[in-house]
Motif scaffolding. Structure first.
Motif, PDB file in Angstrom:
ATOM      1  N   ASP A   1     169.296  80.273  -3.065  1.00 21.30           N
ATOM      2  CA  ASP A   1     170.258  79.246  -3.486  1.00 21.30           C
ATOM      3  C   ASP A   1     170.420  78.148  -2.445  1.00 21.30           C
ATOM      4  O   ASP A   1     170.612  76.983  -2.780  1.00 21.30           O
ATOM      5  CB  ASP A   1     171.636  79.882  -3.761  1.00 21.30           C
ATOM      6  CG  ASP A   1     171.596  80.747  -5.016  1.00 21.30           C
ATOM      7  OD1 ASP A   1     170.584  80.642  -5.746  1.00 21.30           O
ATOM      8  OD2 ASP A   1     172.543  81.515  -5.250  1.00 21.30           O
ATOM      9  N   SER A   2     170.340  78.548  -1.169  1.00 21.77           N
ATOM     10  CA  SER A   2     170.529  77.560  -0.087  1.00 21.77           C
ATOM     11  C   SER A   2     169.455  76.474  -0.147  1.00 21.77           C
ATOM     12  O   SER A   2     169.686  75.321   0.231  1.00 21.77           O
ATOM     13  CB  SER A   2     170.483  78.254   1.278  1.00 21.77           C
ATOM     14  OG  SER A   2     169.250  78.964   1.402  1.00 21.77           O
ATOM     15  N   VAL A   3     168.261  76.836  -0.672  1.00 25.44           N
ATOM     16  CA  VAL A   3     167.161  75.859  -0.774  1.00 25.44           C
ATOM     17  C   VAL A   3     167.235  75.121  -2.119  1.00 25.44           C
ATOM     18  O   VAL A   3     167.131  73.895  -2.180  1.00 25.44           O
ATOM     19  CB  VAL A   3     165.781  76.552  -0.618  1.00 25.44           C
ATOM     20  CG1 VAL A   3     164.646  75.544  -0.791  1.00 25.44           C
ATOM     21  CG2 VAL A   3     165.677  77.236   0.735  1.00 25.44           C
TER      22      VAL A   3
ATOM     23  N   LEU B   1     160.735  74.229  -1.865  1.00 20.58           N
ATOM     24  CA  LEU B   1     160.288  75.443  -1.172  1.00 20.58           C
ATOM     25  C   LEU B   1     160.998  75.591   0.163  1.00 20.58           C
ATOM     26  O   LEU B   1     161.425  76.677   0.544  1.00 20.58           O
ATOM     27  CB  LEU B   1     158.773  75.374  -0.918  1.00 20.58           C
ATOM     28  CG  LEU B   1     157.828  75.755  -2.047  1.00 20.58           C
ATOM     29  CD1 LEU B   1     156.398  75.475  -1.629  1.00 20.58           C
ATOM     30  CD2 LEU B   1     157.987  77.228  -2.408  1.00 20.58           C
ATOM     31  N   GLU B   2     161.070  74.481   0.892  1.00 23.56           N
ATOM     32  CA  GLU B   2     161.733  74.471   2.204  1.00 23.56           C
ATOM     33  C   GLU B   2     162.511  73.180   2.327  1.00 23.56           C
ATOM     34  O   GLU B   2     162.124  72.147   1.776  1.00 23.56           O
ATOM     35  CB  GLU B   2     160.687  74.538   3.337  1.00 23.56           C
ATOM     36  CG  GLU B   2     159.932  75.852   3.399  1.00 23.56           C
ATOM     37  CD  GLU B   2     158.673  75.729   4.256  1.00 23.56           C
ATOM     38  OE1 GLU B   2     158.569  74.751   5.021  1.00 23.56           O
ATOM     39  OE2 GLU B   2     157.809  76.600   4.142  1.00 23.56           O
TER      40      GLU B   2
ATOM     41  N   ARG C   1     160.021  70.206   1.195  1.00 22.11           N
ATOM     42  CA  ARG C   1     158.714  70.496   0.594  1.00 22.11           C
ATOM     43  C   ARG C   1     158.950  70.913  -0.860  1.00 22.11           C
ATOM     44  O   ARG C   1     159.778  71.784  -1.133  1.00 22.11           O
ATOM     45  CB  ARG C   1     157.994  71.622   1.335  1.00 22.11           C
ATOM     46  CG  ARG C   1     157.571  71.248   2.735  1.00 22.11           C
ATOM     47  CD  ARG C   1     156.871  72.419   3.419  1.00 22.11           C
ATOM     48  NE  ARG C   1     155.474  72.536   3.018  1.00 22.11           N
ATOM     49  CZ  ARG C   1     154.879  73.697   2.762  1.00 22.11           C
ATOM     50  NH1 ARG C   1     155.551  74.813   2.781  1.00 22.11           N
ATOM     51  NH2 ARG C   1     153.592  73.718   2.434  1.00 22.11           N
ATOM     52  N   LEU C   2     158.197  70.287  -1.772  1.00 21.21           N
ATOM     53  CA  LEU C   2     158.426  70.520  -3.197  1.00 21.21           C
ATOM     54  C   LEU C   2     157.170  71.024  -3.890  1.00 21.21           C
ATOM     55  O   LEU C   2     156.099  70.437  -3.751  1.00 21.21           O
ATOM     56  CB  LEU C   2     158.860  69.215  -3.882  1.00 21.21           C
ATOM     57  CG  LEU C   2     160.115  68.517  -3.353  1.00 21.21           C
ATOM     58  CD1 LEU C   2     160.222  67.125  -3.970  1.00 21.21           C
ATOM     59  CD2 LEU C   2     161.361  69.314  -3.686  1.00 21.21           C
ATOM     60  N   LEU C   3     157.306  72.103  -4.668  1.00 22.32           N
ATOM     61  CA  LEU C   3     156.237  72.536  -5.564  1.00 22.32           C
ATOM     62  C   LEU C   3     156.330  71.674  -6.815  1.00 22.32           C
ATOM     63  O   LEU C   3     157.425  71.501  -7.363  1.00 22.32           O
ATOM     64  CB  LEU C   3     156.461  73.997  -5.970  1.00 22.32           C
ATOM     65  CG  LEU C   3     155.652  75.078  -5.282  1.00 22.32           C
ATOM     66  CD1 LEU C   3     156.160  76.438  -5.739  1.00 22.32           C
ATOM     67  CD2 LEU C   3     154.163  74.967  -5.557  1.00 22.32           C
TER      68      LEU C   3
ATOM     69  N   ASP D   1     161.931  62.973   4.206  1.00 17.72           N
ATOM     70  CA  ASP D   1     160.477  62.956   4.053  1.00 17.72           C
ATOM     71  C   ASP D   1     160.113  63.997   2.996  1.00 17.72           C
ATOM     72  O   ASP D   1     160.453  65.183   3.151  1.00 17.72           O
ATOM     73  CB  ASP D   1     159.785  63.323   5.377  1.00 17.72           C
ATOM     74  CG  ASP D   1     159.918  62.199   6.396  1.00 17.72           C
ATOM     75  OD1 ASP D   1     160.034  61.041   5.969  1.00 17.72           O
ATOM     76  OD2 ASP D   1     159.939  62.492   7.609  1.00 17.72           O
ATOM     77  N   VAL D   2     159.433  63.562   1.938  1.00 17.83           N
ATOM     78  CA  VAL D   2     159.080  64.475   0.849  1.00 17.83           C
ATOM     79  C   VAL D   2     157.596  64.819   0.930  1.00 17.83           C
ATOM     80  O   VAL D   2     156.752  63.924   1.013  1.00 17.83           O
ATOM     81  CB  VAL D   2     159.390  63.833  -0.527  1.00 17.83           C
ATOM     82  CG1 VAL D   2     158.872  64.709  -1.665  1.00 17.83           C
ATOM     83  CG2 VAL D   2     160.893  63.606  -0.689  1.00 17.83           C
TER      84      VAL D   2
END
Length: 562
Positions: free
Chosen positions: A75-77, A94-95, A102-104, A124-125
């Protein structure tokens, strides 16, 4: 998988040398003829592992690749990005830290993920490539289905934009268009339209209200009207998305929006019209995943289906599809072209505008501002060595003459006309000034069509229609004595309308020697129709009766359209 990026995938596979050129060409041809995405054609053939293809994509895009997509996200992410934003861009974090995320992504090719989210998240993505099926499952597990409603958002907007209309007018339109509540509202309206399978979205400013309506299955439905002072910022936002001149409000403008909604790419054609109380904007939804460009899916009778296939396969001749606006003429023509879209066939289309982009077909958008009309495009086509030509519409004598010339010199020409029925198309061409002997020499067949609403399968109910309604069908009472009639009671699946989806009604006039003779004699429409019916043509009304007795549509719908 990645249906909208077949050209890029072709280059990725070719450059990575996963397949020989012969294998790649064969699979590319298979993907073009079946409509299956190139990625699926390659992996289904068992020649390339899905993971290897995804890895090659990640190398091409210079993104990280994640072989095992996690089954859940802490949940924190997941709270680092709002659920409606995650669903709109098809991403799962993800992070996340103070400066980066960081995105899936379901669609890593979607450049707007990095462009838009870097700006809105102020971080920054970086995008990570994973199996799109697993990313989509993770997205649904993490954020659930759509939860934010337009009504909730309107409440928030009412507070955020509780300014007088005079204040709103003084604000810079570009500034208003880029305010977060407006961006969220427009995105949600578009999402809702796609979810409801709307074909058009209308933004309409009036003196005392601002209306938003969706056209679903040919009928218009109004959503809860937003406050009047949102008209300018909302319409400005749509104009920003479609790259229009935001400060020009005096002349009509046309544009296009390509965006990812609910994780899938959607194309919207946008048109503005200056009215007395502001700009009226209509968006035509061109969603490939909803429109099935396959002749088998068009509810054609077996006889008509086979005839269309035979005609488009001929070496020359003209095939015309006729009907009012919104009756699915273009979809029928695209479906016919898809049947013959093979490596050995050169296909050119002139359209106003190009509605669906189809791999393997050269498509030209006519542009009246620079003088590129249908006639000029057609003339140029004849110098491009085509086999089959599609002309969006025969509007004038010049286009009609060049179409005939093209067909007589060994090309198949497909086009549309606006007439009420198939025999009326012949009279229309003569009225344009085309010589009857040229029409009879080149015309092979005319297909008239209508779209009627389909009864919702979830609430379909048998009933006994009134005598008055049955009489309006003008059929022999003995013919319908043992027939069942149906209607939709209305349920949650069809939003209480009783209808869900549409079904086509068709009337096919094949130009036989007897019909050619009548055309040469300039016979009236009625005489041509009579002869065609004698030779076995099924009229639109008869096809409507077929739809009623098969339980596909209602008497009211058929009477309304035939």
């Amino acid at each position: 998988m990645f249906e909208d990026h077949n050209d890029t995938l072709y280059d990725i596979i070719k450059n990575s040398k996963m397949l020989s050129n012969e294998q790649l060409e064969e699979l590319n041809e298979s993907h073009l003829s079946t409509g299956k995405s190139l990625a699926n054609a390659v992996t289904d053939a068992g020649l390339v592992e899905r993971a290897a293809l995804l890895q090659a994509i990640s190398v091409f895009l210079a993104y990280d690749y994640l072989e095992e997509v996690p089954s859940n996200i802490p949940d924190s992410v997941s709270s680092s990005i709002r659920s409606n934003v995650a669903r709109m861009y098809g991403v799962v974090p993800l992070e996340n830290d103070d400066t980066s995320i960081r995105l899936l992504a379901c669609d890593p090719f979607n450049a707007s993920i990095v462009d838009d989210l870097t700006f809105s998240l102020n971080k920054d993505v970086s995008v990570v490539v994973g199996d799109p099926r697993n990313v989509q499952t993770l997205l649904t597990n993490t954020y659930g289905e759509e939860d934010s409603s337009i009504d909730d958002l309107l409440g928030d907007l009412g507070e955020d934009f509780a300014t007088a209309e005079s204040d709103t007018k003084e604000m810079d339109p570009a500034e208003m268009a880029n305010q977060t509540p407006i961006i969220r509202f427009v995105n949600l309206v578009l999402q809702q339209a796609i979810k409801d399978k709307a074909s058009d979205i209308h933004f309409e400013p009036f003196e005392d209200e601002f209306r938003i309506r969706y056209r679903i299955d040919g009928a218009l439905y109004e959503m809860a009207p937003p406050p009047k002072n949102l008209a300018v910022p909302v319409i400005s936002r749509v104009k920003v998305l479609s790259n229009m001149n935001i400060s020009e409000r005096r002349i009509p403008q046309d544009g296009r929006i390509k965006m990812t909604i609910a994780g899938r790419p959607v194309d919207l054609r946008v048109s503005t019209l200056p009215t007395r109380f502001g700009e009226s904007v209509v968006l035509r939804v061109l969603d490939k995943s909803v429109v099935n460009l396959d002749l088998e899916a068009l509810s054609l009778s077996e006889e008509i289906l086979n005839k269309i296939r035979e005609i488009v396969d001929r070496p020359n001749g003209i095939f015309i599809v006729t009907g009012p606006t919104g009756s699915g003429k273009t979809t029928t023509l695209y479906s016919a072209l898809r049947e013959i879209n093979k490596v050995e066939t050169k296909i050119l289309t002139a359209e106003d505008p190009v509605e669906y982009e189809i791999d393997g077909i050269m498509q030209v958008a006519v542009n009246h501002q620079v003088g590129l009309d249908f006639a000029k495009a057609l003339r140029a086509f004849l110098r491009q060595d085509p086999d089959k030509i599609m002309v969006g519409e025969i509007r004038d004598l010049e286009t009609a003459q060049i179409s005939v010339q093209a067909s007589l010199t060994g090309h198949v020409v497909l086009s549309t006309l606006h007439t009420n029925d198939a025999p009326g198309a012949v009279t229309r061409l003569i009225d344009m000034g085309l010589e009857p002997f040229l029409i009879s020499a080149s015309l092979e067949a005319i297909l008239a069509q209508r779209l009627v609403r389909r009864i919702c399968s979830s609430c379909k109910t048998a009933y006994e229609p009134s005598q008055e309604l049955v009489e309006m069908l003008e059929v022999d009472p003995l013919e319908i004595a043992d027939k069942d009639f149906f209607y939709g009671e209305g349920c949650s699946e069809c939003s209480k309308t009783g209808y869900r989806g549409r079904v086509g009604l068709f009337e096919m006039l094949v130009v036989t020697d007897a019909i050619r003779e009548l055309i040469n004699k300039r016979a009236p429409t009625l005489a041509i129709k009579q002869k065609a019916l004698e030779q076995g043509m099924r009229s639109l009304r008869d096809d409507g009766l077929r739809a009623i007795f098969d339980g596909k549509s209602t008497i009211e719908e058929v009477l309304k359209y035939t």
